[in-house]
Scaffold this motif. Structure first.
Motif, PDB file in Angstrom:
ATOM      1  N   GLY A   1      77.963  12.912  64.597  1.00 48.57           N
ATOM      2  CA  GLY A   1      78.113  11.483  64.354  1.00 48.57           C
ATOM      3  C   GLY A   1      77.043  10.841  63.491  1.00 48.57           C
ATOM      4  N   TYR A   2      76.138  11.628  62.945  1.00 45.89           N
ATOM      5  CA  TYR A   2      75.151  11.043  62.033  1.00 45.89           C
ATOM      6  C   TYR A   2      75.835  10.587  60.748  1.00 45.89           C
ATOM      7  CZ  TYR A   2      71.445  12.922  64.989  1.00 45.89           C
ATOM      8  OH  TYR A   2      70.619  13.191  66.045  1.00 45.89           O
ATOM      9  N   ILE A   3      76.815  11.356  60.304  1.00 45.58           N
ATOM     10  CA  ILE A   3      77.630  10.981  59.143  1.00 45.58           C
ATOM     11  C   ILE A   3      78.957  10.490  59.690  1.00 45.58           C
ATOM     12  CG2 ILE A   3      78.798  11.791  57.066  1.00 45.58           C
ATOM     13  CD1 ILE A   3      76.600  13.968  56.856  1.00 45.58           C
ATOM     14  N   ARG A   4      79.229   9.199  59.507  1.00 39.89           N
ATOM     15  CA  ARG A   4      80.460   8.602  60.047  1.00 39.89           C
ATOM     16  C   ARG A   4      81.612   8.661  59.060  1.00 39.89           C
ATOM     17  NH1 ARG A   4      78.362   3.065  62.830  1.00 39.89           N
ATOM     18  NH2 ARG A   4      78.501   2.439  60.656  1.00 39.89           N
ATOM     19  N   GLY A   5      81.338   8.843  57.792  1.00 38.07           N
ATOM     20  CA  GLY A   5      82.402   8.884  56.803  1.00 38.07           C
ATOM     21  C   GLY A   5      81.823   8.824  55.409  1.00 38.07           C
ATOM     22  N   TYR A   6      82.700   8.883  54.428  1.00 37.62           N
ATOM     23  CA  TYR A   6      82.314   8.829  53.024  1.00 37.62           C
ATOM     24  C   TYR A   6      83.107   7.704  52.385  1.00 37.62           C
ATOM     25  CZ  TYR A   6      80.421  13.415  54.089  1.00 37.62           C
ATOM     26  OH  TYR A   6      79.718  14.439  54.650  1.00 37.62           O
ATOM     27  N   ARG A   7      82.446   6.915  51.545  1.00 39.36           N
ATOM     28  CA  ARG A   7      83.098   5.757  50.957  1.00 39.36           C
ATOM     29  C   ARG A   7      82.842   5.687  49.465  1.00 39.36           C
ATOM     30  NH1 ARG A   7      80.996   4.325  55.760  1.00 39.36           N
ATOM     31  NH2 ARG A   7      82.332   3.291  57.246  1.00 39.36           N
ATOM     32  N   THR A   8      83.709   4.976  48.796  1.00 35.87           N
ATOM     33  CA  THR A   8      83.521   4.641  47.395  1.00 35.87           C
ATOM     34  C   THR A   8      83.216   3.156  47.327  1.00 35.87           C
ATOM     35  OG1 THR A   8      85.076   6.354  46.728  1.00 35.87           O
ATOM     36  CG2 THR A   8      84.670   4.581  45.150  1.00 35.87           C
ATOM     37  N   GLU A   9      82.164   2.793  46.627  1.00 37.47           N
ATOM     38  CA  GLU A   9      81.805   1.383  46.501  1.00 37.47           C
ATOM     39  C   GLU A   9      82.632   0.771  45.376  1.00 37.47           C
ATOM     40  OE1 GLU A   9      77.923  -1.419  45.627  1.00 37.47           O
ATOM     41  OE2 GLU A   9      77.626   0.669  46.211  1.00 37.47           O
TER      42      GLU A   9
END
Length: 160
Positions: free
Chosen positions: A50-58
């Protein structure tokens, strides 16, 4: 989950991904001085824990037609747990509300809302915000310009 479980390499991985989530496994491994397989295993563990919750594009909201960003403080009629839960569930279904924080102070929630323009925001406030469960009072402030975007956590502090 405690940050004590993170070693220096884990923090370097998080810093690299926070700066550019599109790094390939090979590029990330090179940045943190690992070979690809152990690097991939660490990333997978960081995701699983859970340290990385997801990946996003700004995205650029203005280029996409969202010229207004508003910060909306909401006071509920009372502090019943079920009313707060009902409010939060309703907010989760409204795409124009980008974030919702339960806060201390005079108001109960702070929302970040986008709209095409002030007229659109006015319609949204009258038709959607005021109709959310338990809303007693709404106070809005508008962003004149963004001078620092949210995003990067100060991970260097974990290395001290």
């Amino acid at each position: 989950m405690s940050e004590n479980r993170l070693d220096r390499t884990d923090v370097w991985i998080l810093q690299a991904l926070q700066g550019q989530a599109r790094l390939s496994s090979a590029e990330l491994a090179e940045k943190v001085a690992l070979t690809p397989s152990p690097c991939w295993r660490r990333v997978k563990r960081l995701e699983d824990e859970g340290y990385i919750r997801g990946y996003r594009t700004e995205l650029d909201p203005v280029k996409l037609g969202f010229g207004v960003t508003a910060f909306v403080s909401v006071m509920l009629e009372n502090h019943r747990v079920d009313l707060g839960q009902e409010f939060e569930a309703a907010v989760a279904e409204v795409p124009q509300i980008l974030s919702c924080h339960n806060v201390t102070g005079r108001y109960d929630f702070l929302l970040t809302v986008v709209a095409a323009d002030l007229a659109s925001f006015g319609d949204f406030a009258r038709q959607v915000l005021r109709a959310l469960p338990g809303v007693k009072e709404v106070y809005s402030s508008f962003s004149l310009r963004e001078t620092k975007a949210a995003g990067r956590l100060p991970l260097d502090l974990l290395l001290r």
